[in-house]
Scaffold this motif. Structure first.
Motif, PDB file in Angstrom:
ATOM      1  N   ALA A  28      36.040  36.642  38.644  1.00 42.69           N
ATOM      2  CA  ALA A  28      36.822  37.855  38.922  1.00 42.69           C
ATOM      3  C   ALA A  28      38.205  37.773  38.290  1.00 42.69           C
ATOM      4  CB  ALA A  28      36.946  38.055  40.436  1.00 42.69           C
ATOM      5  N   MET A  29      38.777  36.576  38.240  1.00 48.60           N
ATOM      6  CA  MET A  29      40.091  36.400  37.633  1.00 48.60           C
ATOM      7  C   MET A  29      40.029  36.636  36.126  1.00 48.60           C
ATOM      8  SD  MET A  29      42.634  33.143  38.031  1.00 48.60           S
ATOM      9  CE  MET A  29      41.391  32.007  37.457  1.00 48.60           C
ATOM     10  N   TYR A  30      39.017  36.077  35.457  1.00 49.83           N
ATOM     11  CA  TYR A  30      38.918  36.209  34.007  1.00 49.83           C
ATOM     12  C   TYR A  30      38.597  37.640  33.577  1.00 49.83           C
ATOM     13  CZ  TYR A  30      38.638  31.090  34.055  1.00 49.83           C
ATOM     14  OH  TYR A  30      38.891  29.755  34.249  1.00 49.83           O
ATOM     15  N   THR A  31      37.811  38.341  34.374  1.00 52.11           N
ATOM     16  CA  THR A  31      37.400  39.693  33.991  1.00 52.11           C
ATOM     17  C   THR A  31      38.410  40.756  34.405  1.00 52.11           C
ATOM     18  OG1 THR A  31      36.132  39.955  36.050  1.00 52.11           O
ATOM     19  CG2 THR A  31      34.953  39.090  34.113  1.00 52.11           C
ATOM     20  N   GLY A  32      39.411  40.373  35.181  1.00 54.02           N
ATOM     21  CA  GLY A  32      40.424  41.335  35.606  1.00 54.02           C
ATOM     22  C   GLY A  32      40.117  42.034  36.914  1.00 54.02           C
ATOM     23  N   GLU A  33      39.020  41.646  37.571  1.00 59.66           N
ATOM     24  CA  GLU A  33      38.663  42.285  38.843  1.00 59.66           C
ATOM     25  C   GLU A  33      39.565  41.816  39.984  1.00 59.66           C
ATOM     26  OE1 GLU A  33      34.441  41.973  39.669  1.00 59.66           O
ATOM     27  OE2 GLU A  33      34.030  41.866  37.510  1.00 59.66           O
ATOM     28  N   VAL A  39      45.716  36.566  41.964  1.00 58.77           N
ATOM     29  CA  VAL A  39      45.564  35.480  40.993  1.00 58.77           C
ATOM     30  C   VAL A  39      46.642  34.427  41.228  1.00 58.77           C
ATOM     31  CG1 VAL A  39      45.688  34.839  38.554  1.00 58.77           C
ATOM     32  CG2 VAL A  39      44.439  36.899  39.236  1.00 58.77           C
ATOM     33  N   GLY A  40      47.887  34.873  41.371  1.00 55.98           N
ATOM     34  CA  GLY A  40      48.979  33.951  41.631  1.00 55.98           C
ATOM     35  C   GLY A  40      48.779  33.179  42.914  1.00 55.98           C
ATOM     36  N   ALA A  41      48.359  33.879  43.958  1.00 53.12           N
ATOM     37  CA  ALA A  41      48.128  33.231  45.252  1.00 53.12           C
ATOM     38  C   ALA A  41      46.967  32.240  45.157  1.00 53.12           C
ATOM     39  CB  ALA A  41      47.842  34.286  46.314  1.00 53.12           C
ATOM     40  N   PHE A  42      45.940  32.615  44.428  1.00 54.37           N
ATOM     41  CA  PHE A  42      44.769  31.761  44.254  1.00 54.37           C
ATOM     42  C   PHE A  42      45.147  30.454  43.547  1.00 54.37           C
ATOM     43  CE2 PHE A  42      40.969  30.839  41.460  1.00 54.37           C
ATOM     44  CZ  PHE A  42      40.157  30.329  42.458  1.00 54.37           C
ATOM     45  N   VAL A  54      34.505  20.293  42.045  1.00 49.16           N
ATOM     46  CA  VAL A  54      33.634  21.478  42.029  1.00 49.16           C
ATOM     47  C   VAL A  54      34.431  22.718  41.637  1.00 49.16           C
ATOM     48  CG1 VAL A  54      32.302  23.045  43.512  1.00 49.16           C
ATOM     49  CG2 VAL A  54      31.947  20.574  43.657  1.00 49.16           C
ATOM     50  N   GLU A  55      35.651  22.845  42.147  1.00 49.54           N
ATOM     51  CA  GLU A  55      36.480  24.009  41.828  1.00 49.54           C
ATOM     52  C   GLU A  55      36.888  24.018  40.354  1.00 49.54           C
ATOM     53  OE1 GLU A  55      38.478  24.383  46.295  1.00 49.54           O
ATOM     54  OE2 GLU A  55      39.456  23.209  44.724  1.00 49.54           O
ATOM     55  N   ILE A  56      37.305  22.865  39.843  1.00 55.62           N
ATOM     56  CA  ILE A  56      37.694  22.800  38.434  1.00 55.62           C
ATOM     57  C   ILE A  56      36.491  23.067  37.540  1.00 55.62           C
ATOM     58  CG2 ILE A  56      38.670  21.355  36.607  1.00 55.62           C
ATOM     59  CD1 ILE A  56      40.154  19.802  38.803  1.00 55.62           C
ATOM     60  N   ALA A  57      35.339  22.506  37.896  1.00 60.15           N
ATOM     61  CA  ALA A  57      34.122  22.739  37.107  1.00 60.15           C
ATOM     62  C   ALA A  57      33.742  24.215  37.105  1.00 60.15           C
ATOM     63  CB  ALA A  57      32.976  21.893  37.653  1.00 60.15           C
ATOM     64  N   ALA A  58      33.922  24.889  38.227  1.00 57.03           N
ATOM     65  CA  ALA A  58      33.636  26.323  38.284  1.00 57.03           C
ATOM     66  C   ALA A  58      34.586  27.096  37.375  1.00 57.03           C
ATOM     67  CB  ALA A  58      33.767  26.825  39.721  1.00 57.03           C
ATOM     68  N   GLY A  59      35.853  26.678  37.358  1.00 55.80           N
ATOM     69  CA  GLY A  59      36.817  27.306  36.471  1.00 55.80           C
ATOM     70  C   GLY A  59      36.441  27.129  35.013  1.00 55.80           C
ATOM     71  N   VAL A  60      35.940  25.957  34.671  1.00 54.04           N
ATOM     72  CA  VAL A  60      35.546  25.665  33.291  1.00 54.04           C
ATOM     73  C   VAL A  60      34.318  26.477  32.884  1.00 54.04           C
ATOM     74  CG1 VAL A  60      34.617  23.865  31.774  1.00 54.04           C
ATOM     75  CG2 VAL A  60      36.567  23.367  33.263  1.00 54.04           C
ATOM     76  N   THR A  61      33.278  26.435  33.695  1.00 54.86           N
ATOM     77  CA  THR A  61      32.027  27.098  33.316  1.00 54.86           C
ATOM     78  C   THR A  61      32.194  28.614  33.223  1.00 54.86           C
ATOM     79  OG1 THR A  61      31.323  27.059  35.638  1.00 54.86           O
ATOM     80  CG2 THR A  61      30.543  25.285  34.228  1.00 54.86           C
ATOM     81  N   THR A  62      32.974  29.202  34.107  1.00 55.65           N
ATOM     82  CA  THR A  62      33.184  30.648  34.034  1.00 55.65           C
ATOM     83  C   THR A  62      34.112  31.021  32.878  1.00 55.65           C
ATOM     84  OG1 THR A  62      34.885  30.430  35.754  1.00 55.65           O
ATOM     85  CG2 THR A  62      32.697  31.145  36.456  1.00 55.65           C
ATOM     86  N   ALA A  63      35.079  30.163  32.544  1.00 58.45           N
ATOM     87  CA  ALA A  63      35.940  30.422  31.380  1.00 58.45           C
ATOM     88  C   ALA A  63      35.114  30.403  30.101  1.00 58.45           C
ATOM     89  CB  ALA A  63      37.063  29.396  31.309  1.00 58.45           C
TER      90      ALA A  63
END
Length: 336
Positions: A28-33, A39-42, A54-63
């Motif tokens: 949702a962050m990358y697509t602008g949703e 985003v800042g709070a997240f 797990v969180e960093i890996a999710a950030g990588v795979t979705t990026a």
């Protein structure tokens, strides 16, 4: 409750996000949703809690879903880079290592950017040597075949980050994006030498590399607070191979490398950084810098060459650096 609000609620009480929720939030962050305020709070919520693998890996795979991925590559290929953030103002060691690897016949896909906090970014360095920065995805394979080396200029491959950039700038603090950067190589290296700014990141980033599918790698934090192996003392290391990880220590003294001081590898700006890099590629420069390149090059060779011990890798690397093979190799290929 909207999912991104659910994420913020969990982060506020110090809970790690499960994989599905983390994946949703980053997508949702990358697509602008996701609204900019969220985003800042997240990002701050993750930083305050401490990011999980797990969180960093999710950030990588979705990026990477939003990236301009390079296709048509086969065989082993390596990236050598650090996350930055060590505030050491050192010379471009990882770039020197990458160029020596290419000169020794290995395929190198170097992903990087211009200087942000360092004296000279990897993009600044390779551009000064005559390499092309803007290489379109469909031309990468040919460039790699020609040079054994290609530089992938990060902004050219990650258009979604233009949306997030202003928010990161407004936050004004380091976030997990600084950790993620080296993991977002669009050429998807099979091997990687990754430097991190603190010891606590070593095992964490090893776990992230395993979760994101790297075949073989090493995560290192060197003595003196560097995001590379250094000739100043023992380094913390996490080895990765085919999904398993192992914590270790590397002591340069075990390879006959004498102790040096961190001040021996400092450069004052881009011009000096480029001049020093040219010297190192030609087998010159001061002993501390040559030994630092040899340590990291030897580790990379150990990862890439089956049956080559770390000791043998460092010995081979020291011979290569002493010979200045990289300068001769790239003089030939860049002017062919």
């Amino acid at each position: 409750m909207e999912k991104h609000v659910e994420c913020l609620e969990l982060l506020a009480i110090g809970k790690d996000l499960p994989k599905d929720l983390a994946t949703y939030a980053f997508r949702a962050m990358y697509t602008g949703e996701m609204p900019a305020s969220c985003v800042g709070a997240f990002l701050m919520g993750l930083k305050t809690k401490g990011e999980s693998a797990v969180e960093i890996a999710a950030g990588v795979t979705t990026a990477l879903e939003e990236a301009r991925i390079v296709g048509g590559l086969t065989g082993a290929r390596i990236d050598t880079c650090g996350t930055g953030g060590d505030n050491t103002c050192s010379f471009n060691c990882s770039t020197a290592v990458a160029l020596y690897l290419a000169a020794l016949g290995h395929k190198v896909v170097k992903h990087g950017n211009r200087a942000v906090s360092s004296s000279c970014g990897s993009a600044d360095a390779v551009e000064s040597l005559g390499f092309t920065l803007v290489v379109e995805p469909e031309l990468v394979a040919a460039e790699l075949d020609k040079h054994n080396f290609v530089f992938l200029f990060a902004p050219n491959y990650h258009p979604a980050f233009k949306r997030i950039g202003p928010i990161r700038k407004e936050l004004g603090v380091r976030s997990l994006f600084n950790l993620m950067g080296p993991l977002l190589n669009p050429a998807r290296p099979t091997h990687q030498l990754l430097g991190v700014p603190t010891s606590r990141h070593v095992r964490l980033m090893g776990e992230v590399l395993a979760l994101t599918g790297l075949s073989c790698g090493a995560v290192v934090h060197g003595a003196g607070g560097f995001d590379e192996l250094t000739p100043f003392g023992p380094a913390d290391v996490c080895w990765l191979r085919d999904g398993w990880i192992k914590s270790d220590r590397i002591d340069p003294a075990d390879f006959g490398i004498p102790p040096h001081k961190p001040s021996d590898v400092v450069v004052s700006g881009r011009d000096e950084a480029v001049a020093v890099l040219r010297e190192i590629l030609a087998g010159k420069g001061n002993a501390a810098m040559r030994d630092m390149v040899a340590l990291n090059l030897g580790c990379s060779l150990h990862l890439l060459e089956d049956g080559l011990s770390l000791k043998q890798g460092v010995d081979k690397a020291r011979d290569a650096v002493a010979s200045g093979i990289a300068a001769r190799f790239f003089e030939d290929v860049l002017h062919a």
